[in-house]
Design an enzyme around this catalytic site. Structure first.
Site, PDB file in Angstrom:
ATOM      1  N   GLU A 189       2.656  37.942 -28.756  1.00 34.34           N
ATOM      2  CA  GLU A 189       1.974  36.657 -28.607  1.00 34.34           C
ATOM      3  C   GLU A 189       2.447  35.601 -29.616  1.00 34.34           C
ATOM      4  OE1 GLU A 189      -2.285  37.284 -28.308  1.00 34.34           O
ATOM      5  OE2 GLU A 189      -2.052  37.846 -26.208  1.00 34.34           O
ATOM      6  N   GLU A 293      -0.567  42.465 -21.494  1.00 31.77           N
ATOM      7  CA  GLU A 293      -1.987  42.579 -21.838  1.00 31.77           C
ATOM      8  C   GLU A 293      -2.818  41.912 -20.749  1.00 31.77           C
ATOM      9  OE1 GLU A 293      -3.318  41.227 -25.661  1.00 31.77           O
ATOM     10  OE2 GLU A 293      -1.600  42.102 -26.718  1.00 31.77           O
TER      11      GLU A 293
END
Length: 461
Positions: A189, A293
């Site tokens: 991320e 995710e």
């Protein structure tokens, strides 16, 4: 045991001549701890410093040694294999490999821990994806990169980037040729606020890894928390570009499904539209889709949780139709999101129960709590910014979430760290070690409806 490394061939991941769809989970909370997963406030480093002070060196060492040894074992791998899942994404914090006081000096302890999971998974036919989840300097603005400040300094300081390249060179050397390592997920991320550093860094990192290990797949997250890909340029060879696909009704403050969440009506069609937007880069470039995710959190309310499971089933059906690989977040926790979770009656959870109640009341955890108990504090500040600074929209999510980040997830969270540590006052080393057993497989509970859904999805491909 397969003898061939996975590789990218157009839109598919291949094992030899056979296509592979990766179906699995992320191992959050283990080598990269997170507050909502194991119950502490603020960041992993803050928690560790406080516990060392209270438990002493021996108690601290024995608690974390035991925690790291029982959190994922052969029994966990066997359970996942029994569901038909074939992959585990393994997040880790750079601090397991390198000390800030000795940059560029890589320690073997991190490899011992990673090897234990890679080997346990391999014994049960499960691939691992190695995920650097917390980078020196912090690659994003939030707690899960072990960042206490909301500033991501990684992108502006060459020294931090140099250290990450060095770490991945060592990892590539260690796992080169290992067929059960599906590949490397080198930056979780990323959140490069200016969008100018991420592509040059990825290009530099790819070259450095390929010089040592030319064959493992690289799983590259998009910018802005793996949702933005237009700054990455053309795809690099043997790379999978990874999207994260959390759906609004699955957040802690999410509404009914179908229904309105954060002011937007969301049904199955909207869920698919969002997925298609987030994975447009992959289809446009003809590369595989891996959702690194996704997944809802659970509330304890049977009706709401049934809706969240329905949301999850819809997402998995969408992924199947679009040949997307996936890794659900997360495998094991204290009850918010995990496939398995610690027993609420365990000595560990009984000990920290007052802290958990206060964290929820004050909205301390970003992922696991709402602002309901502190609206009277936040509302005047939000109005002030709307009036005085209407154009202030800080990266990545604007003024309101920036305010919440500072007040709830930095200021209040940091103030609660010592309170968490005080819950362990008087704990001797033997007891500290036993407390960690709350996370062993024989002590946890399985979220059975979720296990059934994942088993069906894995069997369907």
């Amino acid at each position: 045991m397969t003898g061939e490394l996975l590789r990218v061939d157009g839109t598919r991941i291949m094992a030899g001549d056979a296509p592979v769809v990766l179906t699995g989970l992320g191992l959050g909370g283990w080598m990269n701890m997170e507050n909502f997963i194991t119950g502490y406030p603020a960041t992993e480093s803050q928690q560790r410093r406080a516990l060392r002070r209270v438990l002493g060196d021996e108690g601290y060492r024995r608690f974390f040694d035991r925690f790291l040894s029982v959190f994922f074992t052969d029994a966990d791998a066997a359970f996942l294999a029994g569901l038909g899942l074939n992959s585990v994404r393994v997040p880790f914090n750079y601090r397991h490999f390198e000390d800030d006081d000795a940059p560029f000096v890589i320690t073997e302890e991190g490899f011992r821990l990673l090897d234990s999971v890679v080997e346990a998974c391999a014994r049960h036919g499960i691939y691992t994806i190695l995920d650097l989840h917390a980078l020196p300097g912090a690659q994003n603005q939030h707690w899960h990169s072990d960042n206490p400040t909301q500033w991501a300094h990684f992108w502006s300081q060459r020294q931090f980037q140099d250290r990450v390249v060095n770490l991945w060179e060592h990892i590539a050397e260690h796992y080169r040729g290992n067929p059960w390592v599906a590949g490397y997920n080198p930056v979780n991320e990323p959140a490069d606020a200016h969008g100018t550093a991420i592509r040059p860094f990825y290009e530099r990192l790819e070259a450095a890894i390929r010089a040592i290990d030319p064959h493992h797949i690289l799983f590259l997250d998009g910018n802005r928390y793996s949702t933005q890909f237009d700054q990455l340029g053309d795809p690099m060879p043997n790379c999978v570009y990874t999207a994260h696909d959390y759906a609004l009704p699955g957040f802690v403050d999410g509404g009914p499904y179908p229904g309105v969440s954060r002011g937007r009506f969301v049904d199955r069609d909207v869920v698919e539209e969002t997925f298609l937007e987030r994975t447009a880069y992959m289809r446009e470039t003809g590369t595989p889709i891996w959702v690194g995710e996704f997944g809802p959190v659970y509330t304890g309310d049977p009706e709401r949780d049934a809706q969240r499971l329905r949301l999850l089933e819809d997402q998995l059906e969408i992924y199947r139709r679009h040949d997307a690989s996936w890794a659900l977040w997360t495998y094991k926790d204290i009850g918010l999101q995990g496939l398995v979770h610690a027993d609420p009656d365990s000595p560990y959870l009984r000990r920290i129960a007052p802290v958990l109640e206060k964290k929820a009341r004050l909205g301390v955890d970003s992922w696991g709590s709402t602002d309901a108990g502190v609206r009277h504090i936040l509302e005047p500040i939000e109005r002030l910014f709307e009036t005085e600074f209407p154009d202030f929209q800080p990266y990545p999510w604007g003024a309101r979430r920036w305010i919440h980040g500072h007040i709830r997830h930095v200021m209040l969270a940091e103030a609660m760290v010592d309170e968490f540590a005080r819950a362990f006052e008087g704990v001797e080393p033997d007891e500290a070690e036993r407390l960690a057993d709350a996370f062993s497989f024989d002590a946890v509970r399985v979220r059975e409806p979720l296990a059934a859904i994942l088993g069906r999805a894995a069997t369907q491909g």
